[in-house]
Motif scaffolding. Structure first.
Motif, PDB file in Angstrom:
ATOM      1  N   ARG A 188       0.180  -8.666  11.844  1.00  0.00           N
ATOM      2  CA  ARG A 188      -0.463  -9.967  10.762  1.00  0.00           C
ATOM      3  C   ARG A 188       0.684 -10.570  10.368  1.00  0.00           C
ATOM      4  O   ARG A 188       0.542 -11.615  11.482  1.00  0.00           O
ATOM      5  N   ASN A 189       1.880 -10.678   9.545  1.00  0.00           N
ATOM      6  CA  ASN A 189       2.681 -11.409   9.401  1.00  0.00           C
ATOM      7  C   ASN A 189       4.353 -11.588  11.359  1.00  0.00           C
ATOM      8  O   ASN A 189       4.302 -12.176  10.811  1.00  0.00           O
ATOM      9  N   LEU A 190       3.869 -10.613  11.850  1.00  0.00           N
ATOM     10  CA  LEU A 190       4.877 -10.460  12.626  1.00  0.00           C
ATOM     11  C   LEU A 190       3.939 -11.690  14.115  1.00  0.00           C
ATOM     12  O   LEU A 190       4.756 -12.468  15.010  1.00  0.00           O
ATOM     13  N   SER A 191       2.892 -12.080  14.060  1.00  0.00           N
ATOM     14  CA  SER A 191       1.917 -12.368  14.654  1.00  0.00           C
ATOM     15  C   SER A 191       2.347 -13.978  14.677  1.00  0.00           C
ATOM     16  O   SER A 191       2.045 -14.676  15.353  1.00  0.00           O
ATOM     17  N   THR A 192       2.640 -14.445  13.127  1.00  0.00           N
ATOM     18  CA  THR A 192       3.535 -15.565  13.386  1.00  0.00           C
ATOM     19  C   THR A 192       4.656 -16.161  13.460  1.00  0.00           C
ATOM     20  O   THR A 192       4.920 -16.782  13.630  1.00  0.00           O
ATOM     21  N   HIS A 193       6.027 -14.845  13.371  1.00  0.00           N
ATOM     22  CA  HIS A 193       7.191 -14.616  12.821  1.00  0.00           C
ATOM     23  C   HIS A 193       7.127 -13.156  13.830  1.00  0.00           C
ATOM     24  O   HIS A 193       7.117 -12.876  12.526  1.00  0.00           O
ATOM     25  N   ASN A 194       7.467 -13.382  14.714  1.00  0.00           N
ATOM     26  CA  ASN A 194       7.615 -12.060  15.354  1.00  0.00           C
ATOM     27  C   ASN A 194       9.000 -11.190  15.111  1.00  0.00           C
ATOM     28  O   ASN A 194       9.862 -10.182  15.524  1.00  0.00           O
ATOM     29  N   GLU A 195      10.065 -11.251  13.569  1.00  0.00           N
ATOM     30  CA  GLU A 195      11.344 -11.120  13.591  1.00  0.00           C
ATOM     31  C   GLU A 195      11.294  -9.751  12.383  1.00  0.00           C
ATOM     32  O   GLU A 195      10.212 -10.657  11.574  1.00  0.00           O
ATOM     33  N   ALA A 196      11.334  -8.907  11.978  1.00  0.00           N
ATOM     34  CA  ALA A 196      11.716  -7.641  11.259  1.00  0.00           C
ATOM     35  C   ALA A 196      13.265  -7.727  10.909  1.00  0.00           C
ATOM     36  O   ALA A 196      13.829  -7.598  11.715  1.00  0.00           O
ATOM     37  N   VAL A 217      10.910  -4.790   6.864  1.00  0.00           N
ATOM     38  CA  VAL A 217      10.300  -6.101   6.273  1.00  0.00           C
ATOM     39  C   VAL A 217      10.023  -7.274   6.928  1.00  0.00           C
ATOM     40  O   VAL A 217      10.545  -7.059   8.260  1.00  0.00           O
ATOM     41  N   THR A 218       8.076  -7.507   6.944  1.00  0.00           N
ATOM     42  CA  THR A 218       8.438  -8.840   7.414  1.00  0.00           C
ATOM     43  C   THR A 218       8.005 -10.026   6.652  1.00  0.00           C
ATOM     44  O   THR A 218       8.446 -10.148   5.120  1.00  0.00           O
ATOM     45  N   ASN A 219       7.800 -10.930   6.970  1.00  0.00           N
ATOM     46  CA  ASN A 219       7.651 -12.082   6.525  1.00  0.00           C
ATOM     47  C   ASN A 219       6.685 -12.949   6.281  1.00  0.00           C
ATOM     48  O   ASN A 219       6.035 -13.122   8.039  1.00  0.00           O
ATOM     49  N   GLY A 220       5.236 -13.541   5.624  1.00  0.00           N
ATOM     50  CA  GLY A 220       4.325 -13.486   5.447  1.00  0.00           C
ATOM     51  C   GLY A 220       4.527 -15.480   5.029  1.00  0.00           C
ATOM     52  O   GLY A 220       4.980 -15.707   4.037  1.00  0.00           O
ATOM     53  N   ALA A 221       3.356 -15.810   5.314  1.00  0.00           N
ATOM     54  CA  ALA A 221       2.519 -16.796   4.493  1.00  0.00           C
ATOM     55  C   ALA A 221       2.867 -16.415   2.729  1.00  0.00           C
ATOM     56  O   ALA A 221       3.333 -17.687   1.327  1.00  0.00           O
ATOM     57  N   ASP A 222       2.678 -15.481   2.215  1.00  0.00           N
ATOM     58  CA  ASP A 222       2.703 -14.604   1.206  1.00  0.00           C
ATOM     59  C   ASP A 222       3.795 -14.957   0.647  1.00  0.00           C
ATOM     60  O   ASP A 222       4.523 -13.694  -0.550  1.00  0.00           O
ATOM     61  N   GLY A 223       5.067 -14.359   1.380  1.00  0.00           N
ATOM     62  CA  GLY A 223       5.997 -14.047   1.360  1.00  0.00           C
ATOM     63  C   GLY A 223       6.344 -12.258   2.058  1.00  0.00           C
ATOM     64  O   GLY A 223       6.035 -12.274   2.753  1.00  0.00           O
TER      65      GLY A 223
END
Length: 125
Positions: free
Chosen positions: A58-66, A21-27
């Motif tokens: 792409r998500n991890l490029s802005t918030h690298n926690e999974a 699970v990663t977190n991006g701009a759309d959740g």
């Protein structure tokens, strides 16, 4: 750092699903892979082959926690057979280098390797 039970799950001959699970701009965003695809380095990093994982990267490029859910129903848990872990870690994607080359040799279909530096691993079952 990695618990013996978690290592048993990752090395068990009967495969299990790993959810990432990663977190991006759309959740939140979820992808899956197999336990047998994951390699543990001597420094306890997890190397995960990535064929797709485009949105994950792409998500991890802005918030690298999974967050990973890693389980196997045949490894002994707290109350019988079957156990799993919630693993958290920082990540980066490898597109070259020794670890990438080694993983590419094993999995010719990969475009990158997701490296996870484990910050916590909690047994859940």
């Amino acid at each position: 750092m990695l618990n013996e039970k978690l290592l048993a799950i990752l090395s068990h001959p009967v495969d299990g699903c790993v959810s990432i699970v990663t977190n991006g701009a759309d959740g939140p965003h979820l992808v899956n892979t197999w336990n047998s695809y994951i390699e543990v380095t001597p420094t306890d990093k997890l190397l995960i082959p990535a064929a797709g994982f485009v949105k994950t990267e792409r998500n991890l490029s802005t918030h690298n926690e999974a967050i990973l859910s890693i389980a196997n129903r045949e490894v002994e848990g707290y109350k019988g057979t079957g156990t799993g872990f919630i693993v958290k870690g920082s990540t980066r994607f490898l597109n070259s280098g020794e670890e990438f080359d080694r993983m590419k040799e094993k999995f010719s279909w990969i475009r990158a390797v997701m490296e996870v530096t484990v910050t916590s691993a909690k047994q859940m079952l």
